[in-house]
Design a protein around this motif. Structure first.
Motif, PDB file in Angstrom:
ATOM      1  N   UNK A  81       0.787  -1.233   0.000  1.00 48.40           N
ATOM      2  CA  UNK A  81       0.000   0.000   0.000  1.00 48.40           C
ATOM      3  C   UNK A  81       0.814   1.276   0.000  1.00 48.40           C
ATOM      4  N   UNK A  82       2.132   1.173  -0.142  1.00 54.07           N
ATOM      5  CA  UNK A  82       2.980   2.365  -0.110  1.00 54.07           C
ATOM      6  C   UNK A  82       2.787   3.192  -1.383  1.00 54.07           C
ATOM      7  N   UNK A  83       2.652   2.528  -2.522  1.00 51.59           N
ATOM      8  CA  UNK A  83       2.356   3.253  -3.757  1.00 51.59           C
ATOM      9  C   UNK A  83       1.051   4.029  -3.627  1.00 51.59           C
ATOM     10  N   UNK A  84       0.068   3.431  -2.951  1.00 54.35           N
ATOM     11  CA  UNK A  84      -1.199   4.116  -2.712  1.00 54.35           C
ATOM     12  C   UNK A  84      -0.991   5.381  -1.892  1.00 54.35           C
ATOM     13  N   UNK A 101      -5.749  18.248 -14.129  1.00 55.03           N
ATOM     14  CA  UNK A 101      -5.488  16.824 -14.257  1.00 55.03           C
ATOM     15  C   UNK A 101      -4.034  16.509 -14.022  1.00 55.03           C
ATOM     16  N   UNK A 102      -3.758  15.218 -14.043  1.00 55.17           N
ATOM     17  CA  UNK A 102      -2.393  14.716 -13.880  1.00 55.17           C
ATOM     18  C   UNK A 102      -2.114  13.752 -15.024  1.00 55.17           C
ATOM     19  N   UNK A 103      -0.907  13.817 -15.552  1.00 51.45           N
ATOM     20  CA  UNK A 103      -0.497  12.906 -16.614  1.00 51.45           C
ATOM     21  C   UNK A 103       0.794  12.196 -16.220  1.00 51.45           C
ATOM     22  N   UNK A 104       1.075  11.121 -16.929  1.00 55.45           N
ATOM     23  CA  UNK A 104       2.316  10.376 -16.713  1.00 55.45           C
ATOM     24  C   UNK A 104       2.557   9.486 -17.914  1.00 55.45           C
ATOM     25  N   UNK A 105       3.772   8.993 -18.022  1.00 53.51           N
ATOM     26  CA  UNK A 105       4.112   7.950 -18.985  1.00 53.51           C
ATOM     27  C   UNK A 105       4.540   6.721 -18.201  1.00 53.51           C
ATOM     28  N   UNK A 106       4.164   5.563 -18.712  1.00 57.10           N
ATOM     29  CA  UNK A 106       4.520   4.304 -18.060  1.00 57.10           C
ATOM     30  C   UNK A 106       4.871   3.295 -19.149  1.00 57.10           C
ATOM     31  N   UNK A 107       5.862   2.455 -18.861  1.00 59.69           N
ATOM     32  CA  UNK A 107       6.245   1.433 -19.837  1.00 59.69           C
ATOM     33  C   UNK A 107       5.031   0.589 -20.222  1.00 59.69           C
ATOM     34  N   UNK A 108       4.913   0.311 -21.497  1.00 56.28           N
ATOM     35  CA  UNK A 108       3.750  -0.418 -22.006  1.00 56.28           C
ATOM     36  C   UNK A 108       3.629  -1.808 -21.375  1.00 56.28           C
ATOM     37  N   UNK A 109       4.752  -2.397 -20.939  1.00 56.90           N
ATOM     38  CA  UNK A 109       4.714  -3.725 -20.334  1.00 56.90           C
ATOM     39  C   UNK A 109       4.746  -3.702 -18.809  1.00 56.90           C
ATOM     40  N   UNK A 111       2.769  -3.725 -16.181  1.00 56.10           N
ATOM     41  CA  UNK A 111       1.380  -3.941 -15.779  1.00 56.10           C
ATOM     42  C   UNK A 111       1.110  -3.593 -14.315  1.00 56.10           C
ATOM     43  N   UNK A 112       2.018  -3.895 -13.367  1.00 58.15           N
ATOM     44  CA  UNK A 112       1.727  -3.514 -11.980  1.00 58.15           C
ATOM     45  C   UNK A 112       1.551  -1.996 -11.819  1.00 58.15           C
ATOM     46  N   UNK A 113       2.398  -1.219 -12.466  1.00 54.25           N
ATOM     47  CA  UNK A 113       2.262   0.242 -12.375  1.00 54.25           C
ATOM     48  C   UNK A 113       0.968   0.702 -13.035  1.00 54.25           C
ATOM     49  N   UNK A 114       0.649   0.130 -14.183  1.00 56.29           N
ATOM     50  CA  UNK A 114      -0.589   0.516 -14.856  1.00 56.29           C
ATOM     51  C   UNK A 114      -1.810   0.189 -14.008  1.00 56.29           C
ATOM     52  N   UNK A 115      -1.777  -0.947 -13.303  1.00 57.76           N
ATOM     53  CA  UNK A 115      -2.897  -1.295 -12.407  1.00 57.76           C
ATOM     54  C   UNK A 115      -3.044  -0.249 -11.305  1.00 57.76           C
ATOM     55  N   UNK A 116      -1.917   0.188 -10.741  1.00 52.90           N
ATOM     56  CA  UNK A 116      -1.970   1.224  -9.706  1.00 52.90           C
ATOM     57  C   UNK A 116      -2.597   2.496 -10.267  1.00 52.90           C
ATOM     58  N   UNK A 117      -2.152   2.922 -11.426  1.00 51.21           N
ATOM     59  CA  UNK A 117      -2.661   4.158 -12.008  1.00 51.21           C
ATOM     60  C   UNK A 117      -4.139   4.032 -12.380  1.00 51.21           C
ATOM     61  N   UNK A 118      -4.541   2.881 -12.920  1.00 52.55           N
ATOM     62  CA  UNK A 118      -5.955   2.653 -13.224  1.00 52.55           C
ATOM     63  C   UNK A 118      -6.797   2.758 -11.954  1.00 52.55           C
ATOM     64  N   UNK A 138       7.804   1.270 -25.882  1.00 56.77           N
ATOM     65  CA  UNK A 138       6.825   2.352 -25.954  1.00 56.77           C
ATOM     66  C   UNK A 138       6.344   2.705 -24.552  1.00 56.77           C
ATOM     67  N   UNK A 139       5.849   3.929 -24.423  1.00 56.32           N
ATOM     68  CA  UNK A 139       5.230   4.377 -23.179  1.00 56.32           C
ATOM     69  C   UNK A 139       3.757   4.625 -23.428  1.00 56.32           C
ATOM     70  N   UNK A 140       2.953   4.262 -22.452  1.00 56.27           N
ATOM     71  CA  UNK A 140       1.539   4.603 -22.473  1.00 56.27           C
ATOM     72  C   UNK A 140       1.409   5.959 -21.786  1.00 56.27           C
ATOM     73  N   UNK A 141       0.748   6.901 -22.458  1.00 55.69           N
ATOM     74  CA  UNK A 141       0.462   8.201 -21.852  1.00 55.69           C
ATOM     75  C   UNK A 141      -0.875   8.056 -21.142  1.00 55.69           C
ATOM     76  N   UNK A 142      -0.886   8.329 -19.859  1.00 54.06           N
ATOM     77  CA  UNK A 142      -2.116   8.204 -19.082  1.00 54.06           C
ATOM     78  C   UNK A 142      -2.487   9.563 -18.491  1.00 54.06           C
ATOM     79  N   UNK A 143      -3.782   9.804 -18.371  1.00 51.10           N
ATOM     80  CA  UNK A 143      -4.306  11.054 -17.813  1.00 51.10           C
ATOM     81  C   UNK A 143      -5.398  10.756 -16.801  1.00 51.10           C
ATOM     82  N   UNK A 144      -5.471  11.617 -15.821  1.00 53.85           N
ATOM     83  CA  UNK A 144      -6.620  11.671 -14.918  1.00 53.85           C
ATOM     84  C   UNK A 144      -7.033  13.126 -14.855  1.00 53.85           C
ATOM     85  N   UNK A 145      -8.298  13.377 -15.173  1.00 54.34           N
ATOM     86  CA  UNK A 145      -8.817  14.743 -15.137  1.00 54.34           C
ATOM     87  C   UNK A 145      -9.637  14.940 -13.874  1.00 54.34           C
TER      88      UNK A 145
END
Length: 159
Positions: A81-84, A101-109, A111-118, A138-145
């Protein structure tokens, strides 16, 4: 007991240890010194187990938005829960400062980081091809508005 506090210069050695254990192309001491001492846009938090830095996260406040630069947790402290805690700290600042909003880039592979961000409402909005120089991954560009975004967009349309 883990506590999250704003990053200070005294935490840099610990942050470097986390950085070097986590990333294949780690930031340098000078990078972190600049962030703490010179970068007025920088917002960083560290997670401490006693006096030991076990994780950190950073974000830049650029005009009306946040850009997460790094989130890293030592391997042996993951899934506790430290990432939380770190994400909640960054989000609290974003809301206090009424960022749209907040944006970030995360490695496409990564998955643990992407789950946290989701989990925190981030959604993929694009791809940066060959973003990571070490693997050309590649990096996935993610946003939260935030709700402020709708008001901001409406305000701009009235001009």
């Amino acid at each position: 007991m883990i506590k999250v506090v704003p990053m200070q210069e005294e935490h840099i050695d610990g942050v470097l240890a986390v950085e070097e254990a986590t990333f294949s192309i780690p930031w340098t001491r000078q990078d972190f010194e600049r962030e703490v001492k010179e970068n007025a846009m920088a917002i960083y938090f560290v997670a401490l187990d006693g006096e030991k830095v076990v994780a950190y996260a950073g974000m830049w406040h650029v005009i009306t938005e946040g850009h997460i630069t790094n989130v890293a947790v030592l391997q042996e402290y993951r899934r506790q829960g430290i990432g939380d805690l770190l994400m909640e700290s960054l989000e609290r600042v974003a809301l206090e400062r009424e960022m749209i909003g907040i944006t970030l880039e995360v490695r496409i592979h990564n998955e643990p980081a992407q789950r946290l961000y989701h989990k925190y409402g981030f959604r993929p909005e694009g791809i940066r091809k060959n973003y990571y120089s070490d693997t050309h991954e590649d990096a996935v560009i993610m946003w939260k508005y935030y709700p402020f975004y709708e008001d901001y967009e409406e305000h701009c349309n009235k001009r």
